[in-house]
Design a protein around this motif. Structure first.
Motif, mmCIF file in Angstrom:
data_model
loop_
_atom_site.group_PDB
_atom_site.id
_atom_site.type_symbol
_atom_site.label_atom_id
_atom_site.label_comp_id
_atom_site.label_asym_id
_atom_site.label_seq_id
_atom_site.Cartn_x
_atom_site.Cartn_y
_atom_site.Cartn_z
ATOM 1 N N ILE A 161 0.844 -1.194 0.000
ATOM 2 C CA ILE A 161 0.000 0.000 0.000
ATOM 3 C C ILE A 161 0.877 1.240 0.000
ATOM 4 O O ILE A 161 1.836 1.337 0.776
ATOM 5 C CB ILE A 161 -0.936 0.007 1.226
ATOM 6 N N GLN A 162 0.547 2.196 -0.845
ATOM 7 C CA GLN A 162 1.306 3.441 -0.907
ATOM 8 C C GLN A 162 0.795 4.434 0.138
ATOM 9 O O GLN A 162 -0.408 4.494 0.411
ATOM 10 C CB GLN A 162 1.209 4.049 -2.303
ATOM 11 N N PRO A 163 1.684 5.236 0.723
ATOM 12 C CA PRO A 163 1.266 6.177 1.767
ATOM 13 C C PRO A 163 0.432 7.326 1.211
ATOM 14 O O PRO A 163 0.534 7.671 0.031
ATOM 15 C CB PRO A 163 2.598 6.682 2.336
ATOM 16 N N SER A 174 -1.618 0.015 7.914
ATOM 17 C CA SER A 174 -1.395 -1.228 7.170
ATOM 18 C C SER A 174 -0.591 -0.934 5.902
ATOM 19 O O SER A 174 -0.933 -0.039 5.143
ATOM 20 C CB SER A 174 -2.727 -1.877 6.800
ATOM 21 N N LYS A 175 0.474 -1.701 5.691
ATOM 22 C CA LYS A 175 1.365 -1.444 4.568
ATOM 23 C C LYS A 175 1.354 -2.553 3.513
ATOM 24 O O LYS A 175 1.679 -2.304 2.353
ATOM 25 C CB LYS A 175 2.791 -1.230 5.072
ATOM 26 N N THR A 176 1.030 -3.778 3.914
ATOM 27 C CA THR A 176 1.023 -4.883 2.959
ATOM 28 C C THR A 176 -0.200 -5.758 3.195
ATOM 29 O O THR A 176 -0.708 -5.854 4.318
ATOM 30 C CB THR A 176 2.285 -5.756 3.075
ATOM 31 N N VAL A 196 -1.253 5.813 -8.087
ATOM 32 C CA VAL A 196 -1.151 4.411 -7.690
ATOM 33 C C VAL A 196 -1.388 4.300 -6.192
ATOM 34 O O VAL A 196 -0.779 5.005 -5.395
ATOM 35 C CB VAL A 196 0.226 3.826 -8.059
ATOM 36 N N GLU A 197 -2.301 3.404 -5.831
ATOM 37 C CA GLU A 197 -2.623 3.147 -4.432
ATOM 38 C C GLU A 197 -1.857 1.946 -3.878
ATOM 39 O O GLU A 197 -1.623 1.876 -2.663
ATOM 40 C CB GLU A 197 -4.131 2.877 -4.288
ATOM 41 N N ALA A 198 -1.503 1.002 -4.746
ATOM 42 C CA ALA A 198 -0.788 -0.190 -4.302
ATOM 43 C C ALA A 198 -0.077 -0.821 -5.491
ATOM 44 O O ALA A 198 -0.556 -0.757 -6.626
ATOM 45 C CB ALA A 198 -1.751 -1.202 -3.677
ATOM 46 N N TYR A 199 1.074 -1.425 -5.215
ATOM 47 C CA TYR A 199 1.842 -2.153 -6.218
ATOM 48 C C TYR A 199 1.925 -3.625 -5.826
ATOM 49 O O TYR A 199 1.991 -3.971 -4.637
ATOM 50 C CB TYR A 199 3.279 -1.626 -6.308
ATOM 51 N N SER A 200 1.967 -4.493 -6.834
ATOM 52 C CA SER A 200 2.348 -5.879 -6.611
ATOM 53 C C SER A 200 3.858 -5.938 -6.368
ATOM 54 O O SER A 200 4.582 -4.973 -6.648
ATOM 55 C CB SER A 200 1.968 -6.728 -7.829
ATOM 56 N N GLN A 201 4.337 -7.059 -5.890
ATOM 57 C CA GLN A 201 5.765 -7.190 -5.607
ATOM 58 C C GLN A 201 6.612 -7.145 -6.875
ATOM 59 O O GLN A 201 7.828 -6.939 -6.810
ATOM 60 C CB GLN A 201 6.032 -8.485 -4.835
ATOM 61 N N ASP A 202 5.987 -7.315 -8.052
ATOM 62 C CA ASP A 202 6.717 -7.212 -9.312
ATOM 63 C C ASP A 202 6.643 -5.813 -9.926
ATOM 64 O O ASP A 202 7.123 -5.584 -11.032
ATOM 65 C CB ASP A 202 6.218 -8.259 -10.311
#
Length: 254
Positions: A161-163, A174-176, A196-202
């Protein structure tokens, strides 16, 4: 004043599929149930509503818009690419793009899921990866169709999750999270209205939101699947319905 007992009317876009040889509108129960469980009243939207006069008549009745997932993909000409899309649903493309434009203009809450996220990206000037599996830097984001349905929708990978975004406001601290993954396409570039609100690990965008909007959120996973059983899904859907209630209260004051 917001009436927390009011069930806001949420328009849910339908898909077009053949049923027993006849072209039909379809909508999976899980999307309707997720809206109902979160406190909303879902109303199915047929593709004919893409007609401007018809859509203009419907928009004042809606307190929110849900763009569900689908096996179909957007036609590539909508985001500047050539070629055909074998799994296309052109009527849904037209309705979703028109609906997003109207909802953003009227500041109606939007919750976009999987294909819905891709529609939100394209409608705001972004582009898509047509086949994530052709790009070796990405994980395998498609489901295994040979697995039982519960396993297909099981958590598959982590997101970060992006701040300072909408999700971080809904779920402070919550961060992940682990999320499911059932998609073959994804966001490639974003227009200036999205963050962007959240990125995948890739590194693939897994959630986006519209800047300067009360609640216009797209997620690449499927929170509607057994939504009451997962904290992240429940909080996102409840946040959407709360925003719909707020929008309804604001309309009543006009």
């Amino acid at each position: 004043m917001v009436d927390i007992f009011y069930r806001p009317i949420v328009g849910v876009v339908m898909c077009s599929n053949p049923v027993k040889g006849q072209q039909s509108h379809t909508l999976q129960d899980k999307y309707l149930n997720a809206v109902l469980d979160a406190g909303g009243l879902p109303i199915a939207l047929p593709h004919a509503l893409a007609e401007p006069e018809l859509l203009a008549g419907v928009m004042p009745l809606l307190d929110g818009v849900l763009l569900p997932g689908s096996p179909s993909n957007m036609q590539p000409h909508h985001y500047g690419e050539n070629g055909d899309e074998p799994a296309a649903d052109p009527g849904r493309d037209l309705l979703s793009i028109a609906l997003i434009a109207q909802a953003l203009e009227r500041r109606i809450p939007i919750f976009a899921i999987c294909r819905g996220l891709q529609e939100l990206v394209v409608a705001t000037g972004g582009t898509l990866y047509r086949r994530l599996c052709d790009h070796p830097q990405f994980l395998e984001h498609r489901e295994d169709p040979d697995l039982p349905i519960d396993q297909q929708y099981a958590p598959s990978h982590e997101i970060k999750i992006q701040p300072d975004g909408l999700i971080s406001q809904l779920i402070p601290g919550s961060k992940t999270f682990w999320v499911n993954s059932l998609h073959g396409q994804g966001a490639k570039t974003l227009g200036p209205r999205l963050r962007v609100e959240a990125y995948s690990q890739d590194g693939l965008p897994e959630a986006v939101s519209v800047l300067d909007h009360p609640y216009a959120l797209g997620v690449q996973w499927h929170p509607e699947w057994k939504s009451s059983e997962y904290a992240l899904s429940r909080l996102l859907l409840e946040g959407f319905i709360t925003a719909c209630q707020q929008h309804h209260a604001e309309k009543q004051q006009l």
